[in-house]
Scaffold this motif. Structure first.
Motif, PDB file in Angstrom:
ATOM      1  N   ALA A  41       0.809  -1.220   0.000  1.00 21.62           N
ATOM      2  CA  ALA A  41       0.000   0.000   0.000  1.00 21.62           C
ATOM      3  C   ALA A  41       0.839   1.266   0.000  1.00 21.62           C
ATOM      4  CB  ALA A  41      -0.915  -0.014   1.213  1.00 21.62           C
ATOM      5  N   TYR A  42       1.776   1.368   0.918  1.00 22.07           N
ATOM      6  CA  TYR A  42       2.512   2.609   1.075  1.00 22.07           C
ATOM      7  C   TYR A  42       3.951   2.422   0.622  1.00 22.07           C
ATOM      8  CZ  TYR A  42      -1.578   3.614   3.848  1.00 22.07           C
ATOM      9  OH  TYR A  42      -2.867   3.783   4.255  1.00 22.07           O
ATOM     10  N   PRO A  43       4.242   2.854  -0.618  1.00 26.80           N
ATOM     11  CA  PRO A  43       5.586   2.591  -1.123  1.00 26.80           C
ATOM     12  C   PRO A  43       6.606   3.602  -0.597  1.00 26.80           C
ATOM     13  CG  PRO A  43       4.264   3.646  -2.818  1.00 26.80           C
ATOM     14  CD  PRO A  43       3.413   3.555  -1.602  1.00 26.80           C
ATOM     15  N   ILE A  44       7.816   3.128  -0.365  1.00 21.40           N
ATOM     16  CA  ILE A  44       8.939   4.031  -0.115  1.00 21.40           C
ATOM     17  C   ILE A  44       9.994   3.676  -1.152  1.00 21.40           C
ATOM     18  CG2 ILE A  44       8.603   4.407   2.347  1.00 21.40           C
ATOM     19  CD1 ILE A  44      10.737   2.212   2.824  1.00 21.40           C
ATOM     20  N   LYS A  45      10.946   4.588  -1.349  1.00 23.08           N
ATOM     21  CA  LYS A  45      11.990   4.306  -2.336  1.00 23.08           C
ATOM     22  C   LYS A  45      13.222   3.743  -1.639  1.00 23.08           C
ATOM     23  CE  LYS A  45      11.982   6.430  -6.782  1.00 23.08           C
ATOM     24  NZ  LYS A  45      12.209   7.602  -7.584  1.00 23.08           N
ATOM     25  N   VAL A  46      13.637   2.563  -2.047  1.00 24.64           N
ATOM     26  CA  VAL A  46      14.871   1.992  -1.517  1.00 24.64           C
ATOM     27  C   VAL A  46      15.748   1.640  -2.714  1.00 24.64           C
ATOM     28  CG1 VAL A  46      15.893   0.149  -0.149  1.00 24.64           C
ATOM     29  CG2 VAL A  46      13.640   1.023   0.460  1.00 24.64           C
ATOM     30  N   ASN A  47      16.951   2.143  -2.745  1.00 27.71           N
ATOM     31  CA  ASN A  47      17.848   1.933  -3.889  1.00 27.71           C
ATOM     32  C   ASN A  47      17.142   2.173  -5.219  1.00 27.71           C
ATOM     33  OD1 ASN A  47      19.782   1.162  -2.026  1.00 27.71           O
ATOM     34  ND2 ASN A  47      19.197  -1.010  -2.184  1.00 27.71           N
ATOM     35  N   ASN A  48      16.406   3.299  -5.258  1.00 23.00           N
ATOM     36  CA  ASN A  48      15.710   3.669  -6.485  1.00 23.00           C
ATOM     37  C   ASN A  48      14.598   2.733  -6.902  1.00 23.00           C
ATOM     38  OD1 ASN A  48      16.225   6.136  -7.487  1.00 23.00           O
ATOM     39  ND2 ASN A  48      18.145   5.542  -8.493  1.00 23.00           N
ATOM     40  N   GLU A  49      14.214   1.822  -6.005  1.00 18.40           N
ATOM     41  CA  GLU A  49      13.092   0.969  -6.346  1.00 18.40           C
ATOM     42  C   GLU A  49      11.967   1.249  -5.382  1.00 18.40           C
ATOM     43  OE1 GLU A  49      13.579  -3.273  -7.800  1.00 18.40           O
ATOM     44  OE2 GLU A  49      15.463  -2.833  -6.777  1.00 18.40           O
ATOM     45  N   LYS A  50      10.746   1.261  -5.904  1.00 17.71           N
ATOM     46  CA  LYS A  50       9.609   1.471  -5.021  1.00 17.71           C
ATOM     47  C   LYS A  50       9.265   0.147  -4.366  1.00 17.71           C
ATOM     48  CE  LYS A  50       7.105   5.382  -6.925  1.00 17.71           C
ATOM     49  NZ  LYS A  50       5.886   5.723  -7.669  1.00 17.71           N
ATOM     50  N   VAL A  51       9.048   0.215  -3.059  1.00 13.71           N
ATOM     51  CA  VAL A  51       8.746  -1.006  -2.340  1.00 13.71           C
ATOM     52  C   VAL A  51       7.816  -0.654  -1.188  1.00 13.71           C
ATOM     53  CG1 VAL A  51      10.920  -0.689  -1.116  1.00 13.71           C
ATOM     54  CG2 VAL A  51       9.767  -2.884  -0.983  1.00 13.71           C
TER      55      VAL A  51
END
Lengths: 357, 711
Positions: A41-51
């Motif tokens: 539901a709530y994506p954050i960006k980690v190493n330029n990937e949305k997760v």
């Protein structure tokens, strides 16, 4: 290999916490545990990937190394929903199935985390019921306790999931209703053929936020007692009154953060006199060196923020409401609840894993 | 060296010896540059006429201000009693170690740059104290003006001048106030015995010097300027003991919200509340001044005049207006105008002009000469109905200001009754006033202020005569409450639940209306029949603070049927209005008969510990704020005085034919509360409102109670 999917009837009900707690406890018993959250539901960006944010933290907490794109392949933000309504993506079920196959390699049990509620994900054919069918996963319901609604929700969930339904765990049970859930409610559900695995009480620690997280969320800097950044904050108070009134008010709330202006030494000292975990000083004003020294001495971090008090209060309110569980103290707390209040043996038996013991 | 009293405690003795009467001292960081503090301090020591040995220490000089300078503390040849440190803060801990290693008993750290500058400074300060203690040395300061003893004499400060020798001992938490007081003392001919500037009070605190001055034979009155105290409990005890020996007058700054805010950033400590300081004064029999002016005029009057034995003041004036002003001020200060005896009146009639007023205030008219003043003053002093005399002089054409001053000096010197003068004005009266002040006759230029001072002198007299009252210990179940509070600590909870509050009251013998929790209607019915109808039902929910607003209180339930209906109504009402509130159930409380409503409780002061509160209760608490406080322990005498201080005491005595209320029962509750507060430091706040008080002989009952824990 077995699989369970943890679902809830409401969002923010503590699924990630339950998943981490269960996984760590089972791992201690020698089981190899995998994890996946097919619909986030709530994506954050980690190493330029949305997760998905929760998926990221569960992965960290469990020390898994699987690719984030496999652990958390989809998320249903408003933006994505509108996109999927215009054009259905090609076969999400098989993408999930493929990822699942990789993630479950060499594992004894896969724990899947459901979406915001157990209907969520239907647009991608990835609602909890569909996932259960596709991945042959048993459904564990985490129900946020409600005196009037819980029983019917649980009974209906059993009807809805049918043979996939594994049973229920109750969360956020007021301490005064723990006896009720264990006795009358537990007996009633058992008589209805529903496994009641346990109940977790309302817990202030699990609702809390660390000083470090709060400082980060506010773009603030911690100017003293930085070694106490892991302390947990449960509530917030604002100081804008006289010293004596402040003292009386601040005494009524434990483990709190007090928000006040940098120039209000009297309020700051009153807060430090009472059970306070941190001070947030607004408007970018530094405190008096005497107050700073005192706070350092008694180990209460002071967070300096540039926002005005009203904005800060709003931000802190939001932060304490939407807590994360990735502090070691919280994970330990969750494990404690599972050891004490969750019938793991019963669950293992129900998913046919007791023979491994 | 002055002979010291044998009553001195060991600790006070050591402080007096090393700080007030050092036989040899070193100035660490002495300087030959006149713009350096290290220069001023050494110069002041020399100029003050200090007769002991003085050793300047500075690694870069051989001779400072004509004294041989030592490069190192270890080079100083003789034993040292005291060191005055003026080196930069970073070198202070090391300097302290070296001095302690040499067996120096005390050091005055004048250097700044410690707690007041932040975390690093605080560490330096702590380090210095630890090193001092390791070597058995005590410290004054840092960040202070220094110390003076006019009797020795010694001026180890960087103030410009020494005050005249006298018998007021001054302790101040502000160095700047010290220098101003010294300046004022010189111009007003007021004598000081000792002066101590506390600075950061890192080691020795105000109580240490209060104790020393209380036992100092050169000190007759102690004047203190405070912004806060380091250890409230100790200060209370020390002040109580000191006040028995001699009057202690203190000015506590930071009494308003704005002042408290300013003080907090100046001291870095939470000052005690106003209520606590007022209670402290009352209970320790100290005198609190409300301005620097009052601090000095009261101290100086106490230091020079005997105490009035009663409240009856005779006013002598050469003008009508000031006499009226003084009369008004006298009444406000709880004094009375003396009723002059017939003997006095006829004596005055014989010598005074016919137009003079022979009754108090005695107006000897604008043309009064020195002789008229002398005759009238003598007559007033000799009147057995007069306890104190205020002499007012307005400078008029015929007034013999000098001669009058001399006559007053002559008469007042031999008087066993206090004489205070008010020579109004400042130009023409200045020189005669100086003569009066030098002779120990205090001049307070405004007659109203002079009356206030006489009022405070009488307050002191009453304090001395106050009968001793000792704390009463009741038989209570302390262990039960210990256990209960420990269970809260274990759960990290601070709000005590209603039912537990009642357990605490029961353990301490404080009567309360029976109360039981019930989690459903069945239990509620059981509880009600157990205690007997009529009952009150209240919702129990941590989220609902204003129970009445959501239909969470039903009064006067008379039977089971009403109870069941009330329960259903309450649940629907509360659920509708606060759907998210967590409802634990209801509390069932026995209805108590109407009485007179008081409030009583405990508030823990950050400096002085628990305070016991009593006041007018019910819904009027906020409106009238008629409450009084005492520091625990509360003695029977204090409990009685507390209630009598309330405006609401009139209600307890009974108005318009009402019977008097059971005051004894309330006093006992206050003492039991005091014992509860003293036994359980974790209890930071407690409110009993209302405490229903019944007619004399029928006791009182706590109806509602809240407690907060916090330690």
């Amino acid at each position: 290999m077995s699989a369970i999917i943890v679902v809830s009837s409401e969002r923010f009900s503590g699924k990630s916490s339950l998943v981490v707690g269960l996984a760590l406890e089972l791992r201690d018993r020698g089981f190899k545990i995998g994890y996946m959250k097919p619909v986030g539901a709530y994506p954050i960006k980690v190493n330029n990937e949305k997760v998905d944010e929760d998926a990221y933290f569960v992965r960290e907490a469990l020390g898994l190394t699987d690719p984030l794109t496999e652990i958390s392949p989809y998320f249903l933000t408003w933006d994505n929903m509108t996109r999927y309504m215009r054009k259905t993506p090609p076969n999400p079920q098989s993408r999930v199935k493929n990822a699942y196959n990789k993630l479950s390699e060499g594992k004894d049990l896969m724990i899947l985390e459901g979406a915001q509620n157990f209907l969520h994900g239907r647009i991608l054919n990835l609602s909890a019921l569909e996932l259960a069918d596709v991945l042959q996963a048993k459904v564990l319901l985490l129900d946020t306790f409600n005196e009037e609604l819980s029983v019917d929700r649980i009974l209906s969930a059993k009807d809805f999931f049918g043979h996939w339904f594994l049973g229920v765990v109750l969360n956020w049970v007021p301490p005064r209703r723990m006896d009720f859930t264990k006795n009358l409610l537990g007996r009633y559900l058992t008589s209805q053929g529903i496994n009641m695995f346990g109940s977790v009480p309302v817990d202030r620690v699990l609702r809390s936020i660390t000083v470090n997280d709060l400082a980060e969320g506010l773009n603030g800097s911690i100017i003293c007692a930085a070694d106490k950044g892991d302390e947990l904050i449960e509530s917030m108070m604002v100081g804008a009154m006289g010293q004596e009134q402040a003292l009386r008010l601040f005494r009524k709330q434990a483990n709190k953060v007090v928000i006040t202006g940098g120039d209000r030494s009297d309020i700051q000292l009153a807060a430090l006199e009472t059970p306070t975990k941190s001070l947030i000083l607004t408007g970018g004003h530094r405190p008096s060196p005497l107050v700073l020294g005192h706070a350092e001495e008694i180990g209460v971090p002071i967070i300096l923020v540039d926002y005005d008090t009203a904005t800060t209060v709003e931000m802190v309110e939001a932060a304490i409401g939407h807590q994360k569980m990735h502090s070691p103290k919280k994970i330990e707390r969750i494990r404690g609840f599972i050891r004490e209040g969750f019938d793991l043996d019963l669950m293992l038996e129900e998913i046919g894993m007791h023979i491994f013991r | 060296m002055a002979a010291r009293s044998s009553r001195l405690s060991d600790k006070a003795n050591r402080i007096s010896e090393s700080f007030f009467e050092p036989r040899a001292l070193a100035v660490i960081g002495a300087s030959s540059h006149p713009d350096k503090v290290g220069y001023a301090v050494l110069a002041n020591i020399i100029k003050s006429g200090y007769a002991g040995k003085v050793y300047p220490v500075n690694p870069k000089a051989h001779l400072i201000q004509d004294l041989e300078c030592f490069h190192d503390i270890h080079d100083v040849p003789d034993p040292l009693d005291l060191a005055v440190i003026v080196v930069p803060a970073v070198h202070v801990p090391e300097t302290v170690s070296e001095l302690a290693g040499r067996g120096v008993a005390g050091a005055v750290i004048i250097s700044a740059g410690f707690r007041e500058v932040g975390i690093e400074g605080r560490k330096l300060e702590r380090d210095a104290v630890e090193r001092a203690h390791a070597g058995g040395m005590r410290l004054l300061g840092p960040n202070c003006l220094g110390i003076m003893n006019t009797a020795l004499p010694l001026n180890a400060t960087f103030a410009r001048k020494m005050p005249p020798k006298g018998n007021i001992g001054v302790i101040s938490q502000s160095g700047a106030i010290c220098t101003s007081l010294v300046d004022w003392a010189r111009s007003e001919a007021v004598g000081f015995s000792k002066l101590v500037s506390m600075g950061n009070s890192a080691d020795l605190v105000e109580s240490d010097f209060l104790e020393a001055l209380a036992q100092d034979d050169d000190t007759r009155v102690i004047a203190m300027y405070l912004e806060g105290v380091s250890d409230g409990k100790r200060f209370f005890d020390t002040l109580s003991v000191a006040s028995k020996a001699k009057p202690v007058v203190f000015l506590k700054a930071g009494t308003t919200q704005a002042g408290a805010r300013a003080a907090s950033s100046h001291t870095g400590a939470l000052a005690g509340s106003e209520s606590a300081y007022n209670a402290l004064c009352m209970q320790a029999a100290a005198l609190r001044a409300s301005s620097v002016e009052e601090l000095m005029s009261l101290s100086r009057t106490l230091a020079t005049q005997p105490l009035p034995q009663g409240p009856r003041v005779g006013i002598l004036t050469n003008a009508g207006g000031p006499g009226i002003i003084a009369s008004d001020a006298g009444e406000k200060a709880d004094l009375t105008l003396a009723q002059l005896s017939n003997t006095t009146v006829s004596r005055l009639r014989r010598y005074l002009p016919a137009a003079a007023s022979l009754h108090n205030p005695v107006d000897i008219l604008g043309d009064a000469d020195a002789m008229r003043y002398a005759i009238a003053l003598e007559a007033l002093i000799e009147d057995p109905g007069v306890d104190a005399v205020l002499v007012i002089l307005t400078p008029q054409a015929m007034t013999e200001i000098y001669l009058t001053a001399d006559e007053i000096i002559h008469i007042a010197r031999n008087s066993i009754k206090p004489v205070v003068v008010s020579f109004m004005g400042s130009g023409s009266v200045q020189a005669p006033v100086n003569r009066l002040q030098k002779a120990g006759i205090p001049n307070i230029p405004y007659p109203d202020q002079a009356m206030e001072v006489i009022g405070r002198m009488y307050e002191r007299q009453l304090q001395i005569k106050m009968p001793l009252s000792r704390e009463v210990k009741f038989k209570v179940d302390k262990a039960a409450v210990d256990k209960l509070f420990a269970s809260y600590a274990a759960r990290d909870e601070i709000q005590v639940e209603a039912e537990d509050c009642r357990k605490v009251l029961a353990a301490y013998g404080i009567p309360f209306a029976p109360y039981l929790n019930a989690s459903d209607a069945e239990e509620a019915k059981k509880a009600a029949s157990e205690m007997g109808y009529p009952v009150v039902m209240k919702i129990v929910s941590p989220q609902i603070l204003h129970k009445t607003d959501v239909g969470g209180v039903v009064l006067g339930i008379k039977n089971a049927k009403q109870l069941a209906d009330a329960y259903d109504d309450m649940m629907s009402s509360v659920r509708r209005r606060m759907p998210s509130a967590e409802i634990y159930g209801v509390g069932i409380q026995k209805m108590v008969p109407e009485g007179r409503e008081l409030i009583s409780g405990i508030i823990k002061d950050p400096q002085f510990g628990p305070m016991i509160m009593a006041g007018l209760g019910g819904i009027y608490v906020e409106a009238f704020k008629d409450v009084v406080f005492r520091l625990a322990p509360v003695t029977p005498g204090e409990a009685a005085r507390m209630l009598r201080e309330l405006h609401a005491y009139a209600l307890l005595e009974g108005v318009r034919g009402e019977k008097p209320a059971d005051v004894d029962a309330v006093e006992e509750v206050l003492m039991r509360l005091s014992q509860l507060a003293c036994d359980h430091g974790a209890l930071v706040e407690m409110d009993m409102n209302p405490l229903m008080v019944y007619n004399s002989g029928n006791g009182c009952t706590c109806v509602d109670v809240r407690m907060t824990l916090g330690g």
